[in-house]
Design an enzyme around this catalytic site. Structure first.
Site, mmCIF file in Angstrom:
data_model
loop_
_atom_site.group_PDB
_atom_site.id
_atom_site.type_symbol
_atom_site.label_atom_id
_atom_site.label_comp_id
_atom_site.label_asym_id
_atom_site.label_seq_id
_atom_site.Cartn_x
_atom_site.Cartn_y
_atom_site.Cartn_z
ATOM 1 N N SER A 1 0.808 -1.234 0.000
ATOM 2 C CA SER A 1 0.000 0.000 0.000
ATOM 3 C C SER A 1 0.837 1.279 0.000
ATOM 4 C CB SER A 1 -0.939 -0.011 1.217
ATOM 5 O OG SER A 1 -0.190 -0.064 2.413
ATOM 6 N N LYS B 1 -5.865 2.433 9.281
ATOM 7 C CA LYS B 1 -5.043 3.523 8.764
ATOM 8 C C LYS B 1 -5.688 4.879 9.030
ATOM 9 C CE LYS B 1 -3.032 0.612 5.143
ATOM 10 N NZ LYS B 1 -2.972 0.300 3.717
#
Length: 771
Positions: free
Chosen positions: A676, A719
């Site tokens: 990511s 996140k």
């Protein structure tokens, strides 16, 4: 045969029969019988003796008395202290009752004498010799007839008398004796008697064989008993108290009283027999004893009564945990299904999340809500298959695996069994414990779980297994397939504040000996602790910081410096020292060549700063910061994409020939990997090469392809929480992850701006400062 008739008293006999020429004592107690004896004594002492057909009848009727009996003479009559009479009678000759004359006070009967009929003298002589031979053999076997009796009998020359005397000494049934009494033909009587003696002798021979077998068995038992008593005495002298035999008897009693199934009981008794024979000094003795103790201590049928009440379960979960609404909702759904199916079976729940978010305490709450015993085993660092399946009983110190050990602690066959840190199992040359766990967690197999130590199948089908893990990628695929994942992402600041006020502060006050009046921590101080002294998904570090405040307050109170401590935002630094983290913007100003990424770690979400610098060279790409293969490949893909579109991005097309590029991710000692960071690296590269700054309030997550497409990622909720903790205000994320926004708490969404993108051009548009 004479036809002379006599009227004589009748004495009915119970269970006995008198033959002619026999002299016998009779005990008489019935009123009619005593009256008959007295009448006979008054008259000519003659009485008729006939047997009852049924011994149990106390007052027999004429139909219940045999018609043929014996005329006898009463020789003596003696009254005993208990009111009965002892009578001495002598049998005279056979007689038959013709009719009953009187039966009111006593029986008076009319009797006709019966004369014997004789057969062929030679045949009778042969029969007599045969009978004496058989009787002699009978006397040798029988204990009831003496040799003197045989000597007396052998002198009798009359065939009828011989048959009567021998019959009186045989252990025959009353009916058989009555049949012989009714036989008037002496030859026929002798023949029938031969058959009876032969049968009796066979019975006695068989009894003797049985008696010898019993005797030898008893002698063996007595010998063993004697030897055991000697062993006990020796062991007692040696200070061994009751010795091994007492221990064996105690174990046998425990096995008999235990609730183990029959097949397990058979195994236990067999092992106990081995234990009894093995010397106590032998190493095998300790192994067998340990095995028996484990069999006795395991629950085999003991169950706790399930009480699945959905409202009660909701109350328990809300009471023990704040927030985690979706997680609690999933657990309630799970319990509702179990209530409808009337069974605690189904998918194995696996609670996945960073440390300190309440995975273990959730499992305890589930056990409490369904009224089941709770047992926990930690699988962190387990590398040996024997830790799960147990050790084979081939050496001293062998023991069952952790599953069986946990069942012994649970004490019931249906506990809530927590498999903690299931993602931290590893393997080596001693086997793969995760493969052994497959049988434990498979509902089709675990009803006969095989432990190497116990060896016998153990039923785990009633156990409610719950697993916990920090990172789902570390769980092997086959094991993961047997579990249903429930994700616990972490807490928002608001949730942490509530947990601290309602749970952590009260807990630490109690553990540090303080009362509510001694210490007060204001909300703004707690919020400052959360922001500046912790950076985590859970609340463990927060609890440690609160414990530190309590210890400082306890010192002040004990030293009489203060009676009451109030912790405010200003006084917090005096107790905890300088802040550990910065709260607010990740960067104080817009930076060129630096972008903020979002990462998902085992501790939850985290922010990741990526820096890029370039300097004259020949196009060498250097990557530092202890990066994994996936992140290195992402950097290569971003570099290739930028080279292919350098002019469009405002970058010198020959940069790869004139400059060396260095990509660095700070905190180089921490391993970093994941799919990511692609767009973050690409943004930092474009920023450095085009000399355009990256907005300080923007963080991003997403993978990049060679064509610039942005691919979806995982862990958006974690996140987002980390970005919120760090003070980020804008998050750029893949458009395909828009569905994950529903999982993010509303309090977090309210403070953040989410920008979905599907191409790197969109990322650069929102991330770079406009020129």
């Amino acid at each position: 045969m004479t036809k002379e008739l006599k009227q004589v008293p009748l004495l009915p006999l119970r269970g006995i029969l008198v033959f002619p020429t026999m002299v016998l004592h009779l005990d008489v107690g019935r009123d009619k019988s005593i009256a008959a004896i007295e009448k006979a004594m008054v008259d000519d002492q003659i009485i008729f003796l006939a047997a009852q057909k049924k011994v149990s009848i106390n007052e027999p009727s004429p139909e219940e008395i045999y018609r043929i009996g014996t005329l006898a003479k009463v020789k003596q009559m003696l009254k005993l202290p208990n009111g009965t009479f002892r009578v001495l009678v002598e049998g005279l000759k056979r007689g038959e009752i013709i009719r009953f004359i009187d039966q009111e006070e006593e029986f008076i009967v009319e009797v006709q004498d019966l004369e014997e009929e004789y057969g062929n003298p030679i045949e009778e002589e042969a029969l007599m010799r045969n009978i004496l031979k058989l009787f002699e053999q009978y006397v040798k076997v029988s204990r009831k007839v003496t040799k003197e009796t045989f000597t007396t009998v052998s002198d009798i020359e009359e065939p009828g008398r011989l048959a009567d005397i021998i019959t009186s000494h045989l252990s025959l049934k009353l009916k058989e004796k009555q049949d012989l009494l009714e036989m008037l033909n002496t030859q026929e009587r002798l023949q029938h008697l031969i058959q009876l003696i032969s049968n009796e002798k066979k019975v006695l021979d068989l009894e003797k064989k049985i008696g010898q077998r019993v005797k030898s068995s008893m002698e063996k038992t007595q010998k063993e008993y004697y030897l055991r008593e000697q062993m006990k005495a020796i062991q007692k002298e040696l200070g061994d108290k009751d010795g091994k035999s007492g221990e064996v008897s105690d174990l046998r009693e425990k096995i008999d009283k235990s609730d183990m199934p029959d097949r397990i009981r058979e195994v236990a008794l067999k092992e106990l027999a081995r234990y009894d024979k093995v010397p106590q000094s032998s190493a095998e003795s300790a192994v067998i004893r340990n095995y028996l103790e484990w069999l006795l201590s395991l629950p085999w049928t003991e169950k706790s009564q399930d009480t699945i009440e959905i409202k009660y379960a909701e109350e328990i979960l809300d009471q023990d945990h704040y927030g985690l609404d979706k997680v609690k909702e999933r657990i309630i759904e799970y319990l509702a299904v179990q209530k409808l199916t009337n069974s605690i079976k189904g998918p194995i729940l696996c609670l996945v999340g960073p440390p300190g978010v309440g995975k273990t305490s959730l499992a305890k709450s589930i056990a409490k809500s369904v009224n089941r015993n709770f047992v926990r085993i930690s699988l962190g660092g387990v590398r040996d298959e024997a830790e799960i399946r147990g050790h084979r009983r081939t050496y001293i110190g062998a023991m069952p695996g952790r599953i069986i050990q946990g069942m012994r602690k649970a004490k019931t066959v249906n506990p809530v069994f927590l498999l903690d840190e299931i993602d931290k199992m590893s393997n080596d040359f001693r086997g793969d414990p995760s493969s052994a766990m497959l049988e434990v967690l498979d509902p089709e197999q675990n009803n006969s779980f095989s432990d190497h130590f116990i060896e016998e199948p153990y039923d785990l089908s009633n156990v409610l297994f719950i697993a916990t893990a920090n990172y789902v990628n570390n769980i092997p695929g086959p094991l993961l397939d047997r579990m249903e994942l429930i994700s616990l992402s972490g807490y928002t600041e608001f949730e942490k504040l509530h947990i601290a006020k309602e749970h952590l502060v009260l807990k630490q006050l109690k553990e540090n000996g303080l009362k509510k009046g001694n210490l007060q921590i204001r909300d703004e101080a707690l919020l400052k602790v959360i922001r500046l002294y912790t950076r985590e998904a859970g609340v463990r570090t927060l609890e440690r910081q609160i414990a530190k405040i309590c210890r400082k307050a306890a010192k002040l109170i004990v030293s009489d410096e203060k009676k009451r401590v109030v912790v405010t935002e200003k006084s917090l630094e005096e107790l905890l020292g300088k802040p550990i983290f910065r709260y607010g913007q990740m960067e104080t100003e817009d930076q060129i060549g630096a972008a903020t990424g979002l990462a998902y770690t085992t501790a939850g979400g985290d922010t990741l700063s990526i820096e890029v610098s370039h300097y004259p060279g020949k196009g060498k790409l250097t990557l530092t910061g202890k990066l994994g293969d996936v992140m290195r490949e992402s950097a290569q893909a971003a570099f290739s994409y930028i080279r292919s579109r350098a002019e469009e991005l405002g970058i010198n097309p020959d940069f790869h020939e004139k400059y060396d590029i260095h990509i660095h991710v700070p905190e180089g000692a921490t391993p970093k990997d994941g799919p990511s960071a692609g767009i973050t690296m690409a943004t930092a590269l474009v920023s450095a090469l085009s000399n355009r700054a990256v907005k300080k309030e923007v963080a991003m997550t997403g993978e990049i392809t060679l064509r610039g497409r942005v691919l979806p990622i995982g862990g958006l909720k974690e996140k987002s929480l980390s970005a919120h903790r760090a003070g980020i205000t804008t998050i750029i994320f893949p458009e395909e992850n828009k569905k994950d926004l529903d999982d993010i708490p509303k309090s977090v969404i309210k403070d953040l701006t989410f920008i979905p993108v599907n191409h790197l051009d969109q990322v650069l548009k929102h991330a770079l400062v406009e020129e």
